[in-house]
Write an enzyme that holds these catalytic residues in place. Sequence first.
Site, mmCIF file in Angstrom:
data_model
loop_
_atom_site.group_PDB
_atom_site.id
_atom_site.type_symbol
_atom_site.label_atom_id
_atom_site.label_comp_id
_atom_site.label_asym_id
_atom_site.label_seq_id
_atom_site.Cartn_x
_atom_site.Cartn_y
_atom_site.Cartn_z
ATOM 1 N N CYS A 134 -52.769 -21.767 -20.798
ATOM 2 C CA CYS A 134 -52.959 -21.689 -22.446
ATOM 3 C C CYS A 134 -53.059 -20.357 -22.942
ATOM 4 O O CYS A 134 -53.644 -20.235 -22.551
ATOM 5 C CB CYS A 134 -55.070 -22.810 -22.423
ATOM 6 S SG CYS A 134 -54.657 -24.103 -22.400
ATOM 7 N N TRP A 161 -51.655 -25.319 -22.291
ATOM 8 C CA TRP A 161 -51.484 -26.195 -21.438
ATOM 9 C C TRP A 161 -52.560 -26.742 -20.371
ATOM 10 O O TRP A 161 -53.602 -26.914 -19.646
ATOM 11 C CB TRP A 161 -50.774 -25.416 -19.789
ATOM 12 C CG TRP A 161 -50.278 -25.147 -18.462
ATOM 13 C CD1 TRP A 161 -48.765 -25.979 -18.854
ATOM 14 C CD2 TRP A 161 -50.803 -25.985 -17.361
ATOM 15 N NE1 TRP A 161 -48.697 -26.625 -17.326
ATOM 16 C CE2 TRP A 161 -49.380 -26.445 -16.813
ATOM 17 C CE3 TRP A 161 -51.743 -25.994 -16.963
ATOM 18 C CZ2 TRP A 161 -49.953 -26.828 -15.541
ATOM 19 C CZ3 TRP A 161 -52.308 -26.671 -15.627
ATOM 20 C CH2 TRP A 161 -50.973 -26.904 -14.627
ATOM 21 N N LYS A 171 -37.097 -20.355 -7.465
ATOM 22 C CA LYS A 171 -36.836 -20.932 -8.577
ATOM 23 C C LYS A 171 -35.759 -22.179 -9.212
ATOM 24 O O LYS A 171 -35.245 -22.197 -9.994
ATOM 25 C CB LYS A 171 -35.618 -19.357 -8.683
ATOM 26 C CG LYS A 171 -35.716 -18.755 -9.470
ATOM 27 C CD LYS A 171 -36.321 -17.202 -9.840
ATOM 28 C CE LYS A 171 -37.915 -18.206 -9.952
ATOM 29 N NZ LYS A 171 -38.809 -16.769 -9.743
ATOM 30 N N GLU A 174 -37.997 -24.985 -9.422
ATOM 31 C CA GLU A 174 -38.932 -24.516 -10.954
ATOM 32 C C GLU A 174 -38.202 -24.568 -12.944
ATOM 33 O O GLU A 174 -38.719 -25.022 -13.545
ATOM 34 C CB GLU A 174 -39.737 -23.723 -10.861
ATOM 35 C CG GLU A 174 -38.693 -22.033 -11.577
ATOM 36 C CD GLU A 174 -40.169 -21.062 -11.496
ATOM 37 O OE1 GLU A 174 -41.267 -21.160 -12.548
ATOM 38 O OE2 GLU A 174 -40.011 -20.140 -10.836
ATOM 39 N N HIS A 217 -34.217 -28.616 14.236
ATOM 40 C CA HIS A 217 -35.894 -28.583 14.764
ATOM 41 C C HIS A 217 -36.432 -30.060 13.529
ATOM 42 O O HIS A 217 -37.607 -30.361 13.592
ATOM 43 C CB HIS A 217 -37.324 -27.795 14.973
ATOM 44 C CG HIS A 217 -37.027 -26.971 15.715
ATOM 45 N ND1 HIS A 217 -37.221 -26.950 17.453
ATOM 46 C CD2 HIS A 217 -36.343 -25.949 16.311
ATOM 47 C CE1 HIS A 217 -36.654 -26.134 17.901
ATOM 48 N NE2 HIS A 217 -36.530 -24.978 17.071
ATOM 49 N N LYS A 269 -46.358 -19.408 -17.871
ATOM 50 C CA LYS A 269 -46.497 -18.752 -17.365
ATOM 51 C C LYS A 269 -47.585 -18.368 -16.750
ATOM 52 O O LYS A 269 -47.030 -17.800 -14.971
ATOM 53 C CB LYS A 269 -46.061 -17.912 -18.587
ATOM 54 C CG LYS A 269 -45.566 -15.967 -17.837
ATOM 55 C CD LYS A 269 -44.269 -15.779 -17.479
ATOM 56 C CE LYS A 269 -44.671 -14.791 -16.377
ATOM 57 N NZ LYS A 269 -43.165 -14.608 -15.040
HETATM 58 O O1 M6R Z 1 -49.082 -13.067 -11.565
HETATM 59 P P1 M6R Z 1 -48.867 -14.141 -10.701
HETATM 60 O O2 M6R Z 1 -47.256 -12.733 -10.211
HETATM 61 O O3 M6R Z 1 -50.087 -14.053 -10.259
HETATM 62 O O4 M6R Z 1 -48.284 -15.617 -10.695
HETATM 63 C C1 M6R Z 1 -47.941 -16.434 -9.235
HETATM 64 C C2 M6R Z 1 -46.769 -17.938 -9.419
HETATM 65 O O5 M6R Z 1 -48.139 -18.473 -10.765
HETATM 66 C C3 M6R Z 1 -45.536 -17.283 -10.216
HETATM 67 O O6 M6R Z 1 -44.635 -16.642 -9.370
HETATM 68 C C4 M6R Z 1 -44.733 -18.499 -10.269
HETATM 69 O O7 M6R Z 1 -44.755 -19.270 -8.954
HETATM 70 C C5 M6R Z 1 -43.545 -18.554 -11.075
HETATM 71 N N1 M6R Z 1 -43.441 -19.003 -11.515
HETATM 72 C C6 M6R Z 1 -42.563 -18.360 -10.415
HETATM 73 O O8 M6R Z 1 -41.437 -18.063 -10.856
#
Ligand code: M6R
Length: 607
Positions: free
Chosen positions: A2, A76, A485, A488, A504, A602
């Site tokens: 948010c 969010w 990637k 998501e 395996h 994000k």
């Molecule tokens: O801000 P941060 O690096 O701690 O965030 C960690 C993850 O939430 C972040 O890398 C997330 O996996 C991304 N959306 C991946 O692209």
Amino acid sequence: MCGIAGYFGEKENTDKVLISILEKLEYRGYDSAGIAIKQGKKIVFEKATGELKNLKEKLKGVEFEKGGLGIAHTRWATHGKPSVTNAHPHRQGRVYLVHNGIIENYKEIESFLKKRGYKFSTDTDTEKVAALFDYNLKQEKDSQKAFEKTLKALRGAFAIVAFVEDENQLFLARLSSPLVVGVSEKDFYIASDALALSNFSKRVIYLDDFDYALVGGFGFRHFSFKDGKQKTSKIEDFDESLTSAEKGNFDSFMLKEIYEQPDSIYSSIAGRIKNGRAVLGGLKDVEKELESAKEIHFVAAGTSFNATLAVKDLFESLGVPVFNLLASEAKYSKARVREGTVAFFISQSGETADTKEALKKYKEAGALCLGITNTVASSIARETHAGVYNHAGPEISVASTKAFSSQIAVLILIYAKIKELKLGLERKDKTLLKELQILPDILKKEIKKIDKKAKEIAKALKKANSMYTLARAGELALAFESALKIKEISYIHAEGYPSGELKHGPIALIEKDFPVLMFFGNELYEKTFSNAQEVKARGAYLISVLDKTHKDAKKISDRYFELNYIKSKANIILQSLPLQLLAYHLAKEKGLNVDKPRNLAKSVTVE
Ligand code: M6R
């Protein structure tokens, strides 16, 4: 999650300020948005589901004057599905309030207030906070006291901005969720993130945990809700480089950030390699502890975790055990922190709740805690004992790309520093640092070619609904990062696996045209090649990331990214371009919004 916006002042159009701040915060959540503006006695209160443009549409035709006060929010969902009712601000009695975080004891608050006649119409925890503030306003004559009392009753994490309908001031508070105030004479601009204030003020006050503040015609008053004492605010200069958070000529932040990598890697290492040695000012005071480190722990989430996997073998060569831990698990780990444990907390945002929580545990257990973050003055940067900034520039796209490569670059520098302290640098370490220095030029040369290839391959794969991404040892991080990637942003099910594990179990899924993205390293090339033959023999559609010398692999691949590998670990950054661009083009082929994938935000600032 948010994003919170707030404004109190004289000179601006309140609605425009709030919308502009929200636009810059949409990366934190975009399932609904809302606004409440008070100008004199008039209050405009509007909410809409979906992206911010829907709220803007609803505000069309509403007349606003200059000045006044207002709060706004982009959401969010945590408690309750995305809907107009659940969108913020929430109103209860005289109180309008926006909130980021999670209130753990909202059920208790709800039943306390229900007994006192309050009715609730939303599924959110936030509405209960607004009601509690309203209730306390009735108990206490002074609204500051009522606010402080409310904050003291909350358990969980929050950033809050609120106003009372018949008062001309804003109420702000922070606990484990960021809140920043931009100051410009008599005008105050509030946001979850300093970046969002770049159009308005270059002088900012960061609220700390347990801080609350009042903003009004009297200016800015700063307090602690731990002890109720007034505090002296520290006004800091805002980093100019943050103002570059615009898309420019690119269709998305993700593509822009992928293309920025030659520059972001350059900034991450600039001034940090001198005479073939790594120079890290942020670690100067902990060099003794690094020299005597007995165990190294990396704690992170998502892409940041994958970046730590990319350097695991490098750090293991220091002769100490290395543990890579997912923050969401590490915070529950019963493993003992030993004397000599050095723990790194890696986070682009510096605000990830799981990583912050794990940091708390490690600190309590007595480990030396070091931060690697891309966000200046973020919680992790402030709460670790020391650390190193990525200096990659703001990353806006939900899918992390340039942060990943800059984390690897910084981790390589940290490795070189510890190696020098513990064992002394060898020729191969100096080569590694040299290759890191020439990497920006190599990336610049290769990126367009890789982009073109990724686009072609994405066309061939766009009908796929499941795929494997495979690698071994030093490249394993790339298998995991590609799967993350691709999932998501393109919503294709992708599973990252060590290719040696195929037999395996996973090989059972391979059938005609099943897509497999395979990363070939120089080390263990033959073994990876055997795995490639195994999947090809079962009809897989093989896409390879390989070096020009990997002739056999090229022959059996249906498609390939042919790169000019460099010899050292820095190569992994070059190898990550194909996976980032492939994920991007898959999403584009499917007509998806690459910067705003569904269900994601994000920064994951809730556990
Ligand atoms: O801000 P941060 O690096 O701690 O965030 C960690 C993850 O939430 C972040 O890398 C997330 O996996 C991304 N959306 C991946 O692209």
